[in-house]
Design a protein around this motif. Structure first.
Motif: not given
Length: 145
Positions: A82-86, A91-103, A106-109, A125-131
């Motif tokens: 859910k958006s409120e959990e994004a 923050d975890q993605a930043i901490a582990v050094g990920a290169k990108a986040v993909w919401m 319907g997930v927006m923050d 944000m608000d996209h699906c990689p499969k689509i």
């Protein structure tokens, strides 16, 4: 600004190899189950993350409790929550050094997206990689060794 131009999204997908799906499910009726399989079939290494099913396997991959446990480089953190959990996941993605986040759809923050961008991560944000993969006519990637 989150990536919106088709060429930027295509570039991110074509230059990534490892995707962590936060909110991955072992339930075939859940969208994350199908998206994970699709991405694997396109050559990506997909790492499922879900504290409710930690230690299980989804599509042959061990399910981790959170991103900090993975211990290997992550190109994209795909957020199926859910958006409120994004924000916490970003923050975890930043901490582990990920290169990108993909919401996912319907997930927006916006605040979390800005934190990620300020930390040097690309954001979708608000996209699906499969689509997007199908819409952009992308070819499978070379699977990481």
């Amino acid at each position: 600004m989150p990536l919106t131009r088709p060429e930027d999204i295509a570039d991110l997908l074509q230059n990534s190899r490892t995707i962590a799906i936060v909110g991955a499910s072992d339930n075939p009726s859940r969208p994350s189950f199908g998206v994970m399989k699709f991405l694997q079939d396109q050559g990506y290494r997909v790492i499922p993350v879900n504290p409710r099913i930690t230690g299980e396997h989804v599509h042959g991959e061990y399910v981790w409790r959170d991103l900090s446990q993975i211990g290997e480089p992550i190109d994209i953190v795909d957020i199926f929550r859910k958006s409120e959990e994004a924000g916490d996941i970003v923050d975890q993605a930043i901490a582990v050094g990920a290169k990108a986040v993909w919401m996912q759809l319907g997930v927006m923050d916006e605040a979390a997206a800005k934190r990620a961008e300020d930390a040097g991560l690309k954001v979708v944000m608000d996209h699906c990689p499969k689509i997007e993969f199908a819409r952009l006519g992308l070819r499978p990637v070379e699977r990481p060794a």
